[in-house]
Design a protein around this motif. Structure first.
Motif, PDB file in Angstrom:
ATOM      1  N   ALA A  90     -16.610   5.008   4.410  1.00 17.64           N
ATOM      2  CA  ALA A  90     -15.232   4.638   4.750  1.00 17.64           C
ATOM      3  C   ALA A  90     -14.330   4.783   3.529  1.00 17.64           C
ATOM      4  O   ALA A  90     -13.219   5.314   3.622  1.00 17.64           O
ATOM      5  N   ARG A  91     -14.824   4.335   2.358  1.00 14.08           N
ATOM      6  CA  ARG A  91     -14.028   4.458   1.133  1.00 14.08           C
ATOM      7  C   ARG A  91     -13.714   5.928   0.846  1.00 14.08           C
ATOM      8  O   ARG A  91     -12.578   6.294   0.549  1.00 14.08           O
ATOM      9  N   LEU A 140     -11.119   7.206   3.183  1.00 15.30           N
ATOM     10  CA  LEU A 140      -9.784   6.660   2.899  1.00 15.30           C
ATOM     11  C   LEU A 140      -9.173   7.295   1.650  1.00 15.30           C
ATOM     12  O   LEU A 140      -7.953   7.334   1.502  1.00 15.30           O
ATOM     13  N   GLN A 141     -10.042   7.828   0.739  1.00 19.24           N
ATOM     14  CA  GLN A 141      -9.529   8.453  -0.489  1.00 19.24           C
ATOM     15  C   GLN A 141      -9.350   9.963  -0.326  1.00 19.24           C
ATOM     16  O   GLN A 141      -8.950  10.646  -1.251  1.00 19.24           O
ATOM     17  N   PRO A 196      -6.477  10.909   5.060  1.00 24.73           N
ATOM     18  CA  PRO A 196      -7.093   9.595   5.278  1.00 24.73           C
ATOM     19  C   PRO A 196      -6.888   9.096   6.703  1.00 24.73           C
ATOM     20  O   PRO A 196      -5.827   9.301   7.278  1.00 24.73           O
ATOM     21  N   LEU A 250      -6.500   2.963   8.990  1.00 24.86           N
ATOM     22  CA  LEU A 250      -7.443   1.838   8.975  1.00 24.86           C
ATOM     23  C   LEU A 250      -6.861   0.694   9.806  1.00 24.86           C
ATOM     24  O   LEU A 250      -5.758   0.214   9.520  1.00 24.86           O
ATOM     25  N   HIS A 305      -3.676  -1.242   2.839  1.00 30.02           N
ATOM     26  CA  HIS A 305      -3.111  -0.331   3.840  1.00 30.02           C
ATOM     27  C   HIS A 305      -3.673  -0.534   5.243  1.00 30.02           C
ATOM     28  O   HIS A 305      -3.386   0.265   6.137  1.00 30.02           O
ATOM     29  N   ALA A 306      -4.498  -1.564   5.449  1.00 30.81           N
ATOM     30  CA  ALA A 306      -5.019  -1.789   6.800  1.00 30.81           C
ATOM     31  C   ALA A 306      -3.910  -2.310   7.707  1.00 30.81           C
ATOM     32  O   ALA A 306      -3.094  -3.127   7.295  1.00 30.81           O
ATOM     33  N   TRP A 320     -17.523  -4.527   2.584  1.00 32.99           N
ATOM     34  CA  TRP A 320     -16.548  -3.904   1.671  1.00 32.99           C
ATOM     35  C   TRP A 320     -16.436  -4.731   0.383  1.00 32.99           C
ATOM     36  O   TRP A 320     -16.433  -4.210  -0.723  1.00 32.99           O
TER      37      TRP A 320
END
Ligand SMILES: [Zn+2]
Length: 378
Positions: A282-283, A286-287, A291, A294, A310-311, A367
């Motif tokens: 997931a990380r 997202l990077q 992306p 979330l 940013h969720a 996380w």
């Protein structure tokens, strides 16, 4: 209400009338109660038998099926002599043996969207021992709309649940807002179940039904029973203002049959997007240059305590009414605290055409442990 107990009844029910809170007044309440049992199967069998034995004199039995050989190890209302008969008739015979004066109303059509409101109008209390989600949600919704108390039961392998849902005290959808995709949930037929486990849950349902009749329940609650582990825990249920059924702005205001279609599993299609990813994956996603969005499906107080940058917060219960805020054409990562709620939401989103929805396994807790210790755990 019935106003009189005969000498025969005083003897017959003497042992339970001695319990504090029962007595003659309580026994008359039991005698007057009109109770509907939906599903004369593994749970409905013991539930209906104990209600009949306790002196309930008006019992409805709703079940569209016939007695099959594979039922008999757990559905103790039925026997070899009633194989092939409608379960309602088989049940009526057995219940009349237990309580000769009982009035059994047969509803061989089962619980159907077209007729459920009229059916419920004849009863004070409903027990749901059905084994499919469409019927379970139908009964739960109809009970809230009709303001009838509901005792729900379900069982899978060694575990079961007994839910008590009282009007205005929190409903089944406050706990389980959305009907899951049946393909995602194993059934008894697939997983197996002991008859005795059904007996535990069905008997417990009857106990709760009697407690409601006696006025001994004032809150909705869910009991989760693990027969193998020897444990039971109780979750007190509070009405959820975001509940799609009993919340302040409900999206379900009537029984519409299309809502309760037994969902058939969609044909398998090519879908390269995994249903779940680890927090490390997931990380990385997202990077990346593209992306995913979330989505955090926890509750606002959990979000206030900690969040992943940013969720977007969309609590689970509000997902169905906020679909317009979720893009169809963008990869989605869905997370919650430990990954359970978000998996259900992911499956729900996929059933609504969101092919790029993916669950984050382990949720924000994983996380925090593996990616970002700055995120507080709870
Ligand atoms: Zn609710």
């Amino acid at each position: 209400m019935e106003s009189h107990l005969g000498e025969h009844e005083r003897t017959l029910f003497g042992r339970q009338m001695r319990i504090p809170g029962v007595g003659e007044v309580g026994q008359l309440k039991i005698k007057s109660a009109r109770i509907l049992v939906v599903g004369a199967g593994g749970l409905g069998s013991p539930a209906a038998m104990y209600l009949a034995a306790a002196g309930v004199m008006t019992l409805g039995v709703a079940d569209p099926d016939e007695v099959e050989l594979s039922n008999l190890h757990r559905q103790i209302l039925h026997g070899f002599d009633t194989l092939g008969l409608p379960k309602t008739i088989s049940a009526a015979e057995a219940l009349s043996e237990i309580n000769p004066g009982i009035r059994i109303a047969l509803h061989p059509e089962g619980a159907k969207p077209e007729t459920i409101s009229e059916l419920l109008s004849r009863y004070d209390l409903v027990l749901d021992g059905t084994d499919n989600f469409a019927t379970r949600y139908l009964i739960a919704d109809a009970c809230v709309l009709a303001q009838k108390p509901l005792v729900h039961g379900s069982v899978l392998r060694h575990e079961g649940q007994v839910g008590v849902f009282l009007p205005k005290c929190g409903c089944y959808r406050c706990v389980y807002p959305m009907m899951p995709d049946p393909a995602s949930v194993p059934t008894c037929a697939e997983s197996g179940v002991f008859g005795a486990t059904c007996g535990v849950i069905g008997s417990w349902m009857a106990s709760e039904a009697l407690a409601i009749v006696l006025g001994q329940r004032t809150q909705s609650r869910l009991q989760i029973v693990d027969v193998a582990g020897g444990t039971a825990k109780v979750l007190q249920i509070k009405p959820d203002v975001h509940c799609p059924l009993c919340g302040s702005n409900p999206t379900i205001q009537s029984i519409r049959s299309e809502r309760y279609q037994p969902t058939t599993c969609p044909a398998p299609m090519m879908n390269d997007v995994p249903l779940e990813v680890s927090v490390e994956q997931a990380r990385d996603l997202l990077q990346s240059d593209n992306p995913p969005l979330l989505i955090d499906v926890r509750e606002p107080d959990e979000y206030a305590h900690c969040r992943i940058a940013h969720a977007k917060l969309i609590p689970m219960a509000s997902v169905p009414e906020r679909l317009s805020e979720i893009p169809q054409n963008r990869p989605l990562l869905v997370h919650c605290h430990h990954g359970g709620r978000s998996l259900r939401v992911t499956q729900f989103l996929r059933s609504k055409g969101y092919k790029m929805a993916t669950n984050v396994k382990g949720g924000i807790d994983a996380w925090s442990l593996k990616i970002d210790p700055q995120v507080p755990r709870y």
